[in-house]
Motif scaffolding. Structure first.
Motif, short mmCIF file in Angstrom:
data_model
loop_
_atom_site.label_atom_id
_atom_site.label_comp_id
_atom_site.label_asym_id
_atom_site.label_seq_id
_atom_site.Cartn_x
_atom_site.Cartn_y
_atom_site.Cartn_z
N ASN A 148 -4.37 -0.89 -8.52
CA ASN A 148 -4.68 -0.01 -7.40
C ASN A 148 -4.40 -0.75 -6.10
OD1 ASN A 148 -5.82 1.68 -5.46
ND2 ASN A 148 -7.57 2.21 -6.76
N THR A 149 -3.52 -0.19 -5.27
CA THR A 149 -3.22 -0.81 -3.97
C THR A 149 -4.09 -0.24 -2.87
OG1 THR A 149 -1.46 0.80 -3.49
CG2 THR A 149 -0.83 -1.23 -4.63
N ASN A 150 -5.05 0.61 -3.25
CA ASN A 150 -6.00 1.19 -2.30
C ASN A 150 -5.33 1.99 -1.20
OD1 ASN A 150 -8.41 0.02 -3.51
ND2 ASN A 150 -7.62 -1.94 -2.78
N SER A 151 -4.22 2.60 -1.52
CA SER A 151 -3.55 3.45 -0.55
C SER A 151 -4.21 4.83 -0.52
CB SER A 151 -2.07 3.62 -0.92
OG SER A 151 -1.44 4.54 -0.05
N THR A 152 -4.19 5.44 0.65
CA THR A 152 -4.69 6.81 0.78
C THR A 152 -3.54 7.79 1.01
OG1 THR A 152 -5.03 6.48 3.15
CG2 THR A 152 -6.92 6.06 1.69
N ASN A 153 -2.31 7.28 0.96
CA ASN A 153 -1.13 8.11 1.13
C ASN A 153 -0.96 8.98 -0.12
OD1 ASN A 153 1.90 8.57 0.56
ND2 ASN A 153 1.87 8.09 2.74
N GLN A 154 -0.90 10.31 0.06
CA GLN A 154 -0.88 11.21 -1.09
C GLN A 154 0.29 10.94 -2.02
OE1 GLN A 154 -0.74 15.38 -0.13
NE2 GLN A 154 -1.02 16.02 -2.25
N LYS A 180 0.81 -1.22 0.00
CA LYS A 180 0.00 0.00 0.00
C LYS A 180 0.84 1.27 0.00
CE LYS A 180 -3.82 0.48 2.13
NZ LYS A 180 -4.91 0.59 3.12
N TYR A 181 2.13 1.13 0.26
CA TYR A 181 2.98 2.32 0.37
C TYR A 181 4.17 2.29 -0.58
CZ TYR A 181 0.12 3.09 4.46
OH TYR A 181 -0.96 3.29 5.29
N THR A 201 -0.70 7.85 -4.02
CA THR A 201 -1.82 8.01 -4.95
C THR A 201 -1.47 8.90 -6.13
OG1 THR A 201 -2.72 9.82 -3.60
CG2 THR A 201 -3.55 7.61 -3.16
N TYR A 258 -0.79 6.80 -9.24
CA TYR A 258 -1.84 6.00 -9.86
C TYR A 258 -2.21 6.50 -11.24
CZ TYR A 258 -2.86 3.57 -5.43
OH TYR A 258 -2.80 2.80 -4.30
#
Length: 490
Positions: free
Chosen positions: A373-379, A302-303, A382, A385
């Protein structure tokens, strides 16, 4: 090819290059006439934006010229998986006469030349305007013309790399035209060397036109990766002048020149521009640097910075890129895009950080993390992407390596080692014999540009067989795509 019909029916203005680009004034309709578009200087901004959107489309770099057709042609994906797509199944077998693959080639050709026509229209309109028509005067006018000429050159170059023979093949047949004016219904076909000369001329002019903005006026928007690739900008003149990493910037144009000269077997100029990029913008200014291995090797999925955007000179942008990829896979019998012979790539370099750029395909194979998409919310994660990587720092070292290999094997290997060290590969290659140099080089290209569409052009440029694992595919007569039967460019 006898007839060329160009028509600019308007530039699509539905999407801006990024969420924070509020400079784009959207017309109530999604299409506007060229007369209205170029009434004011701001219309040129919108027109240029439309060209980038077109180049990021599925017909071009958003799919076919990156993870799609171009990657299939270099045997990137597993046979039993890719065969689920009739078009890609034919491409994998180099059976260009099949209906489905002919339609894909037609779409690349027609969309590519439509982009070129739009570049020519924009250039002609901008050159006819006095600099006072633009909010930022000559700086803005030059930037717009420079970017459009660089994009025109790049589009011609990649059409050439698909539809015309390589320099190394010795084939001097005249296959494609080079368009520089609008409107133009006919231009003669040119040889590969003639096309490359025109690409060179466009890029040399473009680099001068954008130089002042990128190296003097707005250097802050070039110097920080997150600013370059889509984050908040505080550029002089407004957001239009920011996010230079997703626009044809000065560094990217020089790097593209190095790529073009290499394709032309002009080792001296290829090395000259690659070295200029490294010396001035990596070593001296420190704008670009190899992505920290923690960001793509040691972090959880995710990171991971899987697109290595910190060491990318140019990336195109599509806000809905990953959604379009998922939709394409679903529409083609749930394609997994399973990587072919992936483990063999790292057989001698198990400690190479680039092994972390693939993940399970959900079955027994692996797929590239660059396009999921790893569904990360880290700006900072993202941001990547929406990016479609075009030109990387590593390629400049590979170009210097090839150029050096003509006179000094040890120097050539030292340039490869710079990238290998940055990517965590600890195996010492300094004692590599000259007969094994090509194998080391091709392995580096495969690992670095996996599923990015560059390997087919590499094999073609060298005029060598396509290799994957232990498989060797002879490419006699297979490297040149057939010109679409319609003979019409829309």
């Amino acid at each position: 090819m006898k007839k060329y019909n160009f028509a600019i029916i308007g530039v699509t203005l539905l999407l801006s290059l990024s969420a924070c680009n509020d400079w784009l004034d959207i017309d109530p309709s999604d299409q506007v006439s060229s007369e209205k578009l170029f009434e004011s200087g701001d219309g040129f901004r919108n027109a240029l934006n439309g060209i980038y959107i077109a180049m990021s489309s599925s017909e071009l770099y958003g799919r076919e010229l990156s993870w799609g057709l171009a990657s299939v042609l270099s045997q990137t994906y597993a046979d039993n998986d890719i065969a689920k797509s009739k078009a890609y199944g034919s491409a994998m077998e180099y059976e260009y006469g099949e209906t489905e693959i002919k339609a894909v080639l037609e779409s690349v050709w027609s969309k590519g030349y439509n982009v070129i026509a739009n570049c020519n229209k924009l250039i002609s309109e901008a050159e006819a305007k006095d600099s006072t028509a633009f909010r930022e005067g000559a700086l803005e006018r030059n930037l717009i013309i420079g970017e459009a000429k660089a994009l025109r050159a790049m589009m011609h170059f990649d059409i050439l790399r698909l539809f015309a023979p390589s320099v190394e093949s010795g084939d001097e047949s005249k296959r494609i035209p080079y368009f520089t004016v609008y409107p133009s219904k006919y231009e003669p076909n040119l040889s590969t060397k003639e096309i490359l000369k025109k690409v060179e001329e466009d890029l040399l002019e473009a680099r001068q036109l954008v130089a002042k903005h990128d190296t003097i006026v707005n250097t802050s928007t070039m110097a920080m990766p997150d600013y370059r690739m889509g984050g908040t900008n505080k550029a002089t003149g407004g957001d239009f002048f920011g996010q230079r990493g997703i626009r044809m910037n000065y560094v990217a144009i020089n790097a593209l020149l190095a790529r073009v000269y290499l394709y032309d077997n002009d080792w001296n100029n290829a090395a000259k521009y690659a070295k200029h990029v490294i010396d001035d913008f990596v070593t001296r200014r420190k704008w670009f640097y190899f992505t920290d291995p923690y960001d793509y090797a040691k972090a959880t999925d995710k990171y991971k910075y899987v697109k290595l955007y910190e060491d990318t000179f140019l990336a195109f942008y599509d806000r809905e890129l990953l959604e379009r990829i998922d939709n394409f896979k679903s529409a083609n019998n749930s394609l997994l895009m399973t990587l072919k012979n992936y483990d063999a790539l790292f057989e001698l370099d198990a400690d190479d950080y680039r092994t972390s750029l693939a993940t399970s395909d959900g079955k027994t194979g692996k797929t590239s993390m660059k396009w999921i998409n790893t569904n990360s919310t880290n700006q900072s994660v993202t941001i990547q992407y929406k990016l479609i990587p075009m030109i990387r720092l590593s390629e400049m070292y590979y170009i210097l390596s090839e150029a050096s290999s003509k006179t000094s094997l040890s120097e050539a290997l030292s340039y490869l080692s710079v990238v290998r060290k940055a990517r965590g590969a600890k195996r010492d290659i300094s004692g590599t014999a000259s007969k094994d140099y090509y194998n080391e080089l091709v392995a580096e290209y495969k690992k670095e540009f996996l599923a990015e569409g560059q390997m087919f052009y590499f094999f073609k440029r060298w005029h060598m067989p396509v290799t994957t694992g232990t498989q060797v595919i002879q490419m006699d007569g297979r490297y040149v795509m057939p010109i679409p039967e319609s003979e019409i460019i829309y």
